[in-house]
Design a protein around this motif. Structure first.
Motif, PDB file in Angstrom:
ATOM      1  N   ARG A   1       0.782  -1.239  -0.078  1.00  0.00           N
ATOM      2  CA  ARG A   1       0.008  -0.035   0.062  1.00  0.00           C
ATOM      3  C   ARG A   1       0.839   1.252   0.032  1.00  0.00           C
ATOM      4  O   ARG A   1       0.747   2.201   0.707  1.00  0.00           O
ATOM      5  CB  ARG A   1      -0.956   0.186   1.163  1.00  0.00           C
TER       6      ARG A   1
ATOM      7  N   GLU B   1      -7.590  -3.784   9.741  1.00  0.00           N
ATOM      8  CA  GLU B   1      -7.744  -5.041  10.133  1.00  0.00           C
ATOM      9  C   GLU B   1      -7.566  -5.885   9.083  1.00  0.00           C
ATOM     10  O   GLU B   1      -7.087  -7.242   9.162  1.00  0.00           O
ATOM     11  CB  GLU B   1      -9.093  -5.333  10.681  1.00  0.00           C
ATOM     12  N   ALA B   2      -8.014  -5.775   7.848  1.00  0.00           N
ATOM     13  CA  ALA B   2      -7.974  -6.466   6.560  1.00  0.00           C
ATOM     14  C   ALA B   2      -6.443  -7.048   6.295  1.00  0.00           C
ATOM     15  O   ALA B   2      -6.004  -8.027   6.257  1.00  0.00           O
ATOM     16  CB  ALA B   2      -8.399  -6.117   5.319  1.00  0.00           C
ATOM     17  N   LEU B   3      -5.613  -5.781   6.308  1.00  0.00           N
ATOM     18  CA  LEU B   3      -4.166  -6.167   5.785  1.00  0.00           C
ATOM     19  C   LEU B   3      -3.477  -6.797   7.084  1.00  0.00           C
ATOM     20  O   LEU B   3      -2.713  -7.748   6.717  1.00  0.00           O
ATOM     21  CB  LEU B   3      -3.573  -4.658   5.901  1.00  0.00           C
TER      22      LEU B   3
ATOM     23  N   GLY C   1      -4.718  -8.933   9.117  1.00  0.00           N
ATOM     24  CA  GLY C   1      -5.341 -10.287   8.888  1.00  0.00           C
ATOM     25  C   GLY C   1      -4.952 -11.104   7.709  1.00  0.00           C
ATOM     26  O   GLY C   1      -4.348 -12.245   8.167  1.00  0.00           O
ATOM     27  N   ARG C   2      -4.202 -10.305   6.694  1.00  0.00           N
ATOM     28  CA  ARG C   2      -3.719 -11.003   5.561  1.00  0.00           C
ATOM     29  C   ARG C   2      -2.507 -11.375   6.024  1.00  0.00           C
ATOM     30  O   ARG C   2      -1.891 -12.676   5.696  1.00  0.00           O
ATOM     31  CB  ARG C   2      -3.719 -10.324   4.347  1.00  0.00           C
ATOM     32  N   ILE C   3      -1.695 -10.483   6.663  1.00  0.00           N
ATOM     33  CA  ILE C   3      -0.344 -11.068   7.084  1.00  0.00           C
ATOM     34  C   ILE C   3      -0.309 -12.297   8.158  1.00  0.00           C
ATOM     35  O   ILE C   3       0.287 -13.033   8.099  1.00  0.00           O
ATOM     36  CB  ILE C   3       0.320  -9.602   7.968  1.00  0.00           C
TER      37      ILE C   3
ATOM     38  N   ASP D   1      -2.558 -14.373   8.487  1.00  0.00           N
ATOM     39  CA  ASP D   1      -3.240 -15.803   7.851  1.00  0.00           C
ATOM     40  C   ASP D   1      -1.661 -16.085   6.716  1.00  0.00           C
ATOM     41  O   ASP D   1      -1.816 -17.603   7.027  1.00  0.00           O
ATOM     42  CB  ASP D   1      -4.200 -15.516   6.854  1.00  0.00           C
ATOM     43  N   ALA D   2      -1.205 -15.271   6.225  1.00  0.00           N
ATOM     44  CA  ALA D   2       0.046 -15.920   5.365  1.00  0.00           C
ATOM     45  C   ALA D   2       1.238 -16.217   6.445  1.00  0.00           C
ATOM     46  O   ALA D   2       1.710 -17.298   6.153  1.00  0.00           O
ATOM     47  CB  ALA D   2       0.621 -14.742   4.533  1.00  0.00           C
TER      48      ALA D   2
ATOM     49  N   ARG E   1      -6.703  -9.317  15.772  1.00  0.00           N
ATOM     50  CA  ARG E   1      -5.745  -9.886  14.712  1.00  0.00           C
ATOM     51  C   ARG E   1      -4.322  -9.856  15.173  1.00  0.00           C
ATOM     52  O   ARG E   1      -3.514 -10.845  14.918  1.00  0.00           O
ATOM     53  CB  ARG E   1      -6.103  -9.452  13.291  1.00  0.00           C
TER      54      ARG E   1
END
Length: 238
Positions: free
Chosen positions: A3, A11-13, A15-17, A19-20, A67
């Motif tokens: 970004r 929270e979305a970003l 969360g992706r970190i 999860d990965a 998260r």
């Protein structure tokens, strides 16, 4: 993180970190995680001028912290390549890693006092754990910029890279760690961290409670408005 240039998170970003990283955590072929970002800066934290945080600070922070706490459950060492600026929650994200690699031009900034609210992202635990209570208090109460050389000197950065070589130097450190016995590395790391995850969760609850109070004040409204307008804030203690 993609970004650029500021790499604000939500929270979305995060969360992706998470999860990965969790997927890598369960992969026996992965021995180290490298956390990096595109653009001039590592991470500018929350964006109070747009997105979830502009709508409802408290709700956005509550989701984000839920998260973020999961980062501290990971068993795999994390190396953060910190170029440009790590500010506010971005500093918190950098401090969630096991190691930080910076260059002289890197800036670490705990700017919460200039925004009019309590620090977050677990920095109440992680920052003094890295540099000691006195230096952490200095950073938090003054909100001053700590350059890469000072960060390296006080232990906030673990490696000081040549200009433009932050990512390469971080990768080299990651490869050094990856060359050690993986079972031993995870075991030693777990021993040294102890109850860090539990302490961070407790700190996040406290930080959010304090932020909830401060975000209702005139000073916080002034601090955030001044930051967005790129001017000096004028606080009244209200």
């Amino acid at each position: 993180m993609r970004r650029p240039p500021a790499n604000h998170f939500d929270e979305a970003l995060i969360g992706r970190i998470v999860d990965a990283a969790t997927a890598l955590d369960d992969d026996p072929a992965c021995r180290v995680i490298l956390l990096a970002s595109e653009g001039r800066h590592f991470c500018a934290g929350a964006d109070f001028g747009g997105g979830d945080f502009a709508v409802d600070h408290v709700a956005a922070a509550e989701r984000l912290y839920r998260r973020a706490a999961q980062l501290f459950d990971l068993r795999t060492p994390i190396v953060a390549a910190v170029q440009g600026t790590a500010v506010g929650g971005g500093l918190g994200l950098a401090c969630a890693a096991d190691f930080r690699v910076a260059e002289a031009a890197t800036r670490f900034v705990a700017n919460f006092g200039k925004l009019g609210f309590h620090q977050g992202f677990g920095l109440s635990v992680t920052l003094p754990g890295l540099i000691g209570t006195q230096k952490a208090t200095d950073m938090l109460l003054t909100a001053r910029r700590v350059g890469g050389e000072e960060a390296f000197r006080i232990g906030l950065a673990d490696r000081l890279a040549e200009p433009g070589r932050v990512r390469d130097t971080a990768r080299a450190l990651a490869l050094e760690i990856a060359a050690s016995a993986p079972l031993a590395v995870r075991s030693m790391r777990a021993t040294l961290r102890g109850d860090l995850a539990a302490r961070v969760r407790q700190a996040l609850d406290h930080e959010l409670a304090e932020q909830r109070v401060h975000w209702a004040t005139k000073d916080s409204a002034e601090g955030i408005a001044a930051s967005l307008a790129r001017r000096a804030p004028v606080f009244t203690g209200e």
